[in-house]
Every structure is written in structure tokens, then in C-alpha cells.
Design a protein around this motif. Structure first.
Motif, PDB file in Angstrom:
ATOM      1  N   MET A   1      43.794  26.337  33.514  1.00  0.00           N
ATOM      2  CA  MET A   1      44.734  27.171  34.249  1.00  0.00           C
ATOM      3  C   MET A   1      44.001  27.762  35.456  1.00  0.00           C
ATOM      4  SD  MET A   1      46.758  30.704  33.106  1.00  0.00           S
ATOM      5  CE  MET A   1      46.133  30.607  31.489  1.00  0.00           C
ATOM      6  N   LYS A   2      44.633  27.723  36.602  1.00  0.00           N
ATOM      7  CA  LYS A   2      44.058  28.282  37.824  1.00  0.00           C
ATOM      8  C   LYS A   2      44.594  29.698  38.039  1.00  0.00           C
ATOM      9  CE  LYS A   2      41.857  24.585  39.154  1.00  0.00           C
ATOM     10  NZ  LYS A   2      40.420  24.540  39.275  1.00  0.00           N
ATOM     11  N   CYS A   3      43.742  30.560  38.558  1.00  0.00           N
ATOM     12  CA  CYS A   3      44.148  31.930  38.859  1.00  0.00           C
ATOM     13  C   CYS A   3      44.763  31.977  40.260  1.00  0.00           C
ATOM     14  CB  CYS A   3      42.948  32.863  38.795  1.00  0.00           C
ATOM     15  SG  CYS A   3      43.361  34.578  39.219  1.00  0.00           S
ATOM     16  N   PRO A   4      45.988  32.471  40.392  1.00  0.00           N
ATOM     17  CA  PRO A   4      46.601  32.531  41.724  1.00  0.00           C
ATOM     18  C   PRO A   4      46.117  33.718  42.561  1.00  0.00           C
ATOM     19  CG  PRO A   4      48.115  33.364  40.091  1.00  0.00           C
ATOM     20  CD  PRO A   4      46.909  32.875  39.340  1.00  0.00           C
ATOM     21  N   TYR A   5      45.288  34.577  41.978  1.00  0.00           N
ATOM     22  CA  TYR A   5      44.872  35.798  42.666  1.00  0.00           C
ATOM     23  C   TYR A   5      43.433  35.766  43.160  1.00  0.00           C
ATOM     24  CZ  TYR A   5      49.066  37.235  40.284  1.00  0.00           C
ATOM     25  OH  TYR A   5      50.355  37.290  39.817  1.00  0.00           O
ATOM     26  N   ALA A   6      42.639  34.803  42.698  1.00  0.00           N
ATOM     27  CA  ALA A   6      41.227  34.745  43.089  1.00  0.00           C
ATOM     28  C   ALA A   6      40.919  33.358  43.638  1.00  0.00           C
ATOM     29  CB  ALA A   6      40.334  35.043  41.888  1.00  0.00           C
ATOM     30  N   VAL A   7      40.165  33.306  44.718  1.00  0.00           N
ATOM     31  CA  VAL A   7      39.789  32.030  45.336  1.00  0.00           C
ATOM     32  C   VAL A   7      38.327  32.061  45.745  1.00  0.00           C
ATOM     33  CG1 VAL A   7      42.099  31.525  46.241  1.00  0.00           C
ATOM     34  CG2 VAL A   7      40.473  32.753  47.660  1.00  0.00           C
ATOM     35  N   ASN A   8      37.746  30.872  45.812  1.00  0.00           N
ATOM     36  CA  ASN A   8      36.447  30.700  46.466  1.00  0.00           C
ATOM     37  C   ASN A   8      36.757  30.258  47.893  1.00  0.00           C
ATOM     38  OD1 ASN A   8      34.763  31.296  44.292  1.00  0.00           O
ATOM     39  ND2 ASN A   8      34.915  29.215  43.506  1.00  0.00           N
ATOM     40  N   ARG A   9      36.279  30.999  48.847  1.00  0.00           N
ATOM     41  CA  ARG A   9      36.578  30.717  50.244  1.00  0.00           C
ATOM     42  C   ARG A   9      35.329  30.193  50.937  1.00  0.00           C
ATOM     43  NH1 ARG A   9      40.758  31.322  53.032  1.00  0.00           N
ATOM     44  NH2 ARG A   9      41.804  32.702  51.593  1.00  0.00           N
ATOM     45  N   HIS A  10      35.527  29.196  51.793  1.00  0.00           N
ATOM     46  CA  HIS A  10      34.444  28.629  52.594  1.00  0.00           C
ATOM     47  C   HIS A  10      34.897  28.664  54.051  1.00  0.00           C
ATOM     48  CE1 HIS A  10      30.892  26.230  53.400  1.00  0.00           C
ATOM     49  NE2 HIS A  10      31.632  25.483  54.193  1.00  0.00           N
ATOM     50  N   ARG A  11      34.113  29.302  54.884  1.00  0.00           N
ATOM     51  CA  ARG A  11      34.489  29.474  56.291  1.00  0.00           C
ATOM     52  C   ARG A  11      33.327  29.045  57.174  1.00  0.00           C
ATOM     53  NH1 ARG A  11      34.753  34.848  59.555  1.00  0.00           N
ATOM     54  NH2 ARG A  11      35.967  34.199  61.340  1.00  0.00           N
ATOM     55  N   VAL A  12      33.623  28.157  58.129  1.00  0.00           N
ATOM     56  CA  VAL A  12      32.631  27.701  59.095  1.00  0.00           C
ATOM     57  C   VAL A  12      33.185  27.990  60.489  1.00  0.00           C
ATOM     58  CG1 VAL A  12      31.376  25.725  60.017  1.00  0.00           C
ATOM     59  CG2 VAL A  12      31.838  25.864  57.556  1.00  0.00           C
ATOM     60  N   VAL A  13      32.395  28.691  61.291  1.00  0.00           N
ATOM     61  CA  VAL A  13      32.790  28.996  62.667  1.00  0.00           C
ATOM     62  C   VAL A  13      31.742  28.391  63.597  1.00  0.00           C
ATOM     63  CG1 VAL A  13      33.246  30.818  64.340  1.00  0.00           C
ATOM     64  CG2 VAL A  13      33.887  31.151  61.953  1.00  0.00           C
ATOM     65  N   GLN A  14      32.224  27.600  64.547  1.00  0.00           N
ATOM     66  CA  GLN A  14      31.325  26.989  65.529  1.00  0.00           C
ATOM     67  C   GLN A  14      31.726  27.487  66.912  1.00  0.00           C
ATOM     68  OE1 GLN A  14      31.361  22.736  65.491  1.00  0.00           O
ATOM     69  NE2 GLN A  14      30.079  22.563  67.306  1.00  0.00           N
ATOM     70  N   VAL A  31      35.720  27.125  67.263  1.00  0.00           N
ATOM     71  CA  VAL A  31      36.435  26.305  66.288  1.00  0.00           C
ATOM     72  C   VAL A  31      36.155  26.888  64.911  1.00  0.00           C
ATOM     73  CG1 VAL A  31      36.678  24.011  65.286  1.00  0.00           C
ATOM     74  CG2 VAL A  31      36.205  24.256  67.728  1.00  0.00           C
ATOM     75  N   GLU A  32      37.212  27.113  64.146  1.00  0.00           N
ATOM     76  CA  GLU A  32      37.062  27.688  62.812  1.00  0.00           C
ATOM     77  C   GLU A  32      37.683  26.755  61.784  1.00  0.00           C
ATOM     78  OE1 GLU A  32      38.613  31.537  60.277  1.00  0.00           O
ATOM     79  OE2 GLU A  32      38.230  31.770  62.414  1.00  0.00           O
ATOM     80  N   HIS A  33      36.943  26.515  60.707  1.00  0.00           N
ATOM     81  CA  HIS A  33      37.445  25.726  59.580  1.00  0.00           C
ATOM     82  C   HIS A  33      37.390  26.633  58.364  1.00  0.00           C
ATOM     83  CE1 HIS A  33      38.388  22.107  57.329  1.00  0.00           C
ATOM     84  NE2 HIS A  33      37.500  22.517  56.436  1.00  0.00           N
ATOM     85  N   ASN A  34      38.545  26.878  57.746  1.00  0.00           N
ATOM     86  CA  ASN A  34      38.654  27.853  56.676  1.00  0.00           C
ATOM     87  C   ASN A  34      39.377  27.205  55.502  1.00  0.00           C
ATOM     88  OD1 ASN A  34      38.912  30.178  55.173  1.00  0.00           O
ATOM     89  ND2 ASN A  34      39.755  31.390  56.826  1.00  0.00           N
ATOM     90  N   THR A  35      38.716  27.150  54.328  1.00  0.00           N
ATOM     91  CA  THR A  35      39.350  26.577  53.143  1.00  0.00           C
ATOM     92  C   THR A  35      39.270  27.567  51.986  1.00  0.00           C
ATOM     93  OG1 THR A  35      37.299  25.508  52.430  1.00  0.00           O
ATOM     94  CG2 THR A  35      38.795  24.199  53.788  1.00  0.00           C
ATOM     95  N   ALA A  36      40.216  27.451  51.071  1.00  0.00           N
ATOM     96  CA  ALA A  36      40.229  28.295  49.876  1.00  0.00           C
ATOM     97  C   ALA A  36      40.519  27.415  48.672  1.00  0.00           C
ATOM     98  CB  ALA A  36      41.287  29.384  50.004  1.00  0.00           C
ATOM     99  N   GLU A  37      39.738  27.606  47.615  1.00  0.00           N
ATOM    100  CA  GLU A  37      39.911  26.831  46.388  1.00  0.00           C
ATOM    101  C   GLU A  37      40.209  27.797  45.245  1.00  0.00           C
ATOM    102  OE1 GLU A  37      37.224  24.010  43.436  1.00  0.00           O
ATOM    103  OE2 GLU A  37      36.469  24.536  45.408  1.00  0.00           O
ATOM    104  N   LEU A  38      41.320  27.564  44.561  1.00  0.00           N
ATOM    105  CA  LEU A  38      41.661  28.406  43.416  1.00  0.00           C
ATOM    106  C   LEU A  38      40.599  28.250  42.330  1.00  0.00           C
ATOM    107  CD1 LEU A  38      45.489  27.697  43.114  1.00  0.00           C
ATOM    108  CD2 LEU A  38      44.405  29.758  43.972  1.00  0.00           C
ATOM    109  N   VAL A  39      40.261  29.343  41.659  1.00  0.00           N
ATOM    110  CA  VAL A  39      39.267  29.310  40.592  1.00  0.00           C
ATOM    111  C   VAL A  39      39.974  29.215  39.243  1.00  0.00           C
ATOM    112  CG1 VAL A  39      37.573  30.609  41.919  1.00  0.00           C
ATOM    113  CG2 VAL A  39      39.129  31.830  40.414  1.00  0.00           C
ATOM    114  N   ASN A  40      39.242  28.755  38.251  1.00  0.00           N
ATOM    115  CA  ASN A  40      39.785  28.715  36.904  1.00  0.00           C
ATOM    116  C   ASN A  40      39.987  30.134  36.385  1.00  0.00           C
ATOM    117  OD1 ASN A  40      39.851  25.899  36.652  1.00  0.00           O
ATOM    118  ND2 ASN A  40      37.694  25.852  36.083  1.00  0.00           N
TER     119      ASN A  40
END
Length: 60
Positions: A1-14, A31-40
Motif C-alpha cells: 500500500m502506498k501512502c498518499p501523504y508522504a513522498v520521496n522528492r528528487h529535484r535537480v536545478v540547472q 531548467v528544473e526537473h522535479n519528481t515525487a515518488e509515493l512511499v510505502n
């Protein structure tokens, strides 16, 4: 089950800056690349987990 309230975020700004022959800035680009991955779901290790389920925002 994934938590809809917590994420691991990865942000790269160039940032690139262009200069003329005299060293004066003539332009820039960001240039900004921003991703979010739901955690278990952490279940018992989460502060919102009570009575065998997630009580986040349950109004209790």
C-alpha cells in the motif's frame, strides 16, 4: 500500500549563464526537473496509524 501523504522528492536545478567577451551577463536559463515518488505505508511506524488503519485527516 502506498501512502498518499508522504513522498520521496528528487529535484535537480540547472542554471546556465551566458556572458559576452567583456564578462557581462547577456542571458540566463534555468531548467528544473522535479519528481515525487509515493512511499510505502509505514503502518505502525507512522504517527497517523491507529487502530489498524491510517487516521490521517480523520478528524479524530
Amino acid at each position: 500500500m502506498k501512502c498518499p501523504y508522504a513522498v520521496n522528492r528528487h529535484r535537480v536545478v540547472q542554471v546556465s549563464i551566458d556572458y559576452d567577451e567583456e564578462g557581462v551577463e547577456i542571458g540566463s536559463q534555468t531548467v528544473e526537473h522535479n519528481t515525487a515518488e509515493l512511499v510505502n505505508c509505514l503502518q505502525e511506524n507512522c504517527g497517523a496509524w491507529r487502530d489498524g488503519r491510517c487516521r490521517y485527516n480523520a478528524g479524530e
